[in-house]
Scaffold this motif. Structure first.
Motif, PDB file in Angstrom:
ATOM      1  N   ALA A 243      36.795  24.637  43.751  1.00  0.00           N
ATOM      2  CA  ALA A 243      36.074  25.442  42.771  1.00  0.00           C
ATOM      3  C   ALA A 243      35.790  26.689  43.308  1.00  0.00           C
ATOM      4  CB  ALA A 243      34.663  24.666  42.463  1.00  0.00           C
ATOM      5  N   THR A 244      35.665  27.875  42.323  1.00  0.00           N
ATOM      6  CA  THR A 244      35.317  29.138  42.826  1.00  0.00           C
ATOM      7  C   THR A 244      34.299  29.659  41.877  1.00  0.00           C
ATOM      8  OG1 THR A 244      36.843  30.097  41.150  1.00  0.00           O
ATOM      9  CG2 THR A 244      37.649  29.495  43.392  1.00  0.00           C
ATOM     10  N   LYS A 245      33.279  30.588  42.293  1.00  0.00           N
ATOM     11  CA  LYS A 245      32.173  31.143  41.692  1.00  0.00           C
ATOM     12  C   LYS A 245      32.776  31.916  40.161  1.00  0.00           C
ATOM     13  CE  LYS A 245      29.097  31.540  45.429  1.00  0.00           C
ATOM     14  NZ  LYS A 245      28.293  32.396  46.291  1.00  0.00           N
ATOM     15  N   GLU A 246      33.909  32.560  40.629  1.00  0.00           N
ATOM     16  CA  GLU A 246      34.508  33.358  39.549  1.00  0.00           C
ATOM     17  C   GLU A 246      35.912  32.796  39.187  1.00  0.00           C
ATOM     18  OE1 GLU A 246      33.026  35.853  37.814  1.00  0.00           O
ATOM     19  OE2 GLU A 246      31.012  35.674  38.992  1.00  0.00           O
ATOM     20  N   PRO A 247      36.208  32.970  38.029  1.00  0.00           N
ATOM     21  CA  PRO A 247      37.793  32.399  37.585  1.00  0.00           C
ATOM     22  C   PRO A 247      38.632  33.272  38.342  1.00  0.00           C
ATOM     23  CG  PRO A 247      36.732  33.353  35.755  1.00  0.00           C
ATOM     24  CD  PRO A 247      35.506  33.451  36.754  1.00  0.00           C
ATOM     25  N   MET A 248      39.776  32.757  38.913  1.00  0.00           N
ATOM     26  CA  MET A 248      40.920  33.468  39.492  1.00  0.00           C
ATOM     27  C   MET A 248      41.963  33.751  38.491  1.00  0.00           C
ATOM     28  SD  MET A 248      41.141  31.584  43.198  1.00  0.00           S
ATOM     29  CE  MET A 248      41.617  30.280  42.558  1.00  0.00           C
ATOM     30  N   PHE A 249      42.505  34.948  38.498  1.00  0.00           N
ATOM     31  CA  PHE A 249      43.560  35.526  37.478  1.00  0.00           C
ATOM     32  C   PHE A 249      44.738  36.001  38.714  1.00  0.00           C
ATOM     33  CE2 PHE A 249      39.921  35.473  35.073  1.00  0.00           C
ATOM     34  CZ  PHE A 249      40.392  34.598  33.856  1.00  0.00           C
ATOM     35  N   LEU A 250      46.034  35.598  37.954  1.00  0.00           N
ATOM     36  CA  LEU A 250      47.170  36.132  38.815  1.00  0.00           C
ATOM     37  C   LEU A 250      47.508  37.096  37.735  1.00  0.00           C
ATOM     38  CD1 LEU A 250      49.573  36.440  40.737  1.00  0.00           C
ATOM     39  CD2 LEU A 250      50.503  34.335  39.580  1.00  0.00           C
ATOM     40  N   PHE A 251      47.867  38.461  38.075  1.00  0.00           N
ATOM     41  CA  PHE A 251      48.302  39.435  37.253  1.00  0.00           C
ATOM     42  C   PHE A 251      49.908  39.913  37.917  1.00  0.00           C
ATOM     43  CE2 PHE A 251      43.855  39.989  36.717  1.00  0.00           C
ATOM     44  CZ  PHE A 251      43.726  40.387  35.305  1.00  0.00           C
ATOM     45  N   TYR A 252      50.683  39.939  36.850  1.00  0.00           N
ATOM     46  CA  TYR A 252      52.153  40.144  37.159  1.00  0.00           C
ATOM     47  C   TYR A 252      52.853  40.845  35.950  1.00  0.00           C
ATOM     48  CZ  TYR A 252      53.124  36.045  34.305  1.00  0.00           C
ATOM     49  OH  TYR A 252      53.213  35.221  33.112  1.00  0.00           O
TER      50      TYR A 252
END
Length: 92
Positions: free
Chosen positions: A19-28
Motif C-alpha cells: 500500500a502507498t499513501k499516494e497513488p502511483m502513476f507510470l507516465f510514458y
C-alpha cells in the motif's frame, strides 16, 4: 508543418501487498509513435545514425574518440557494420 509530438499516456500502478499513501502513476509515450515521429520529422531526416562507428584521433588508430552513443562500445557490440566507411575512421 512539423508532425505532432506523441502524446503522453499514463497508467495507475498498484502492487498487491504494498500500500502507498499516494497513488502511483507510470507516465510514458508509445515507443512506435516516437519512432514514427523521429523518422517523419524533416529536422532529423539526415541526422539519424543507423550503424555504429569507431572514430580515432590519429591515423594509427590508437586514440579513440567518443562523441555520441553510436561511437561507443555498447552500440558497436550490438550491431557491427563492416561496410566502409562505417567500420572505423580517423577524425581530422
Amino acid at each position: 508543418m512539423l508532425p505532432g509530438v506523441p502524446d503522453w499516456k499514463f497508467k495507475k500502478i498498484t502492487l498487491a501487498g504494498h500500500a502507498t499513501k499516494e497513488p502511483m502513476f507510470l507516465f510514458y509515450r508509445d515507443a512506435l509513435d516516437c519512432v514514427e515521429y523521429l523518422f517523419g520529422n524533416p529536422i532529423f531526416a539526415n541526422n539519424i545514425d543507423f550503424c555504429p562507428v569507431r572514430l580515432y584521433q590519429n591515423t594509427e588508430q590508437t586514440i579513440r574518440v567518443y562523441t555520441e552513443w553510436m561511437t561507443g562500445n555498447a552500440a558497436w557490440e550490438m550491431q557491427v557494420c563492416t561496410r566502409p566507411p562505417f567500420y572505423s575512421r580517423s577524425v581530422d
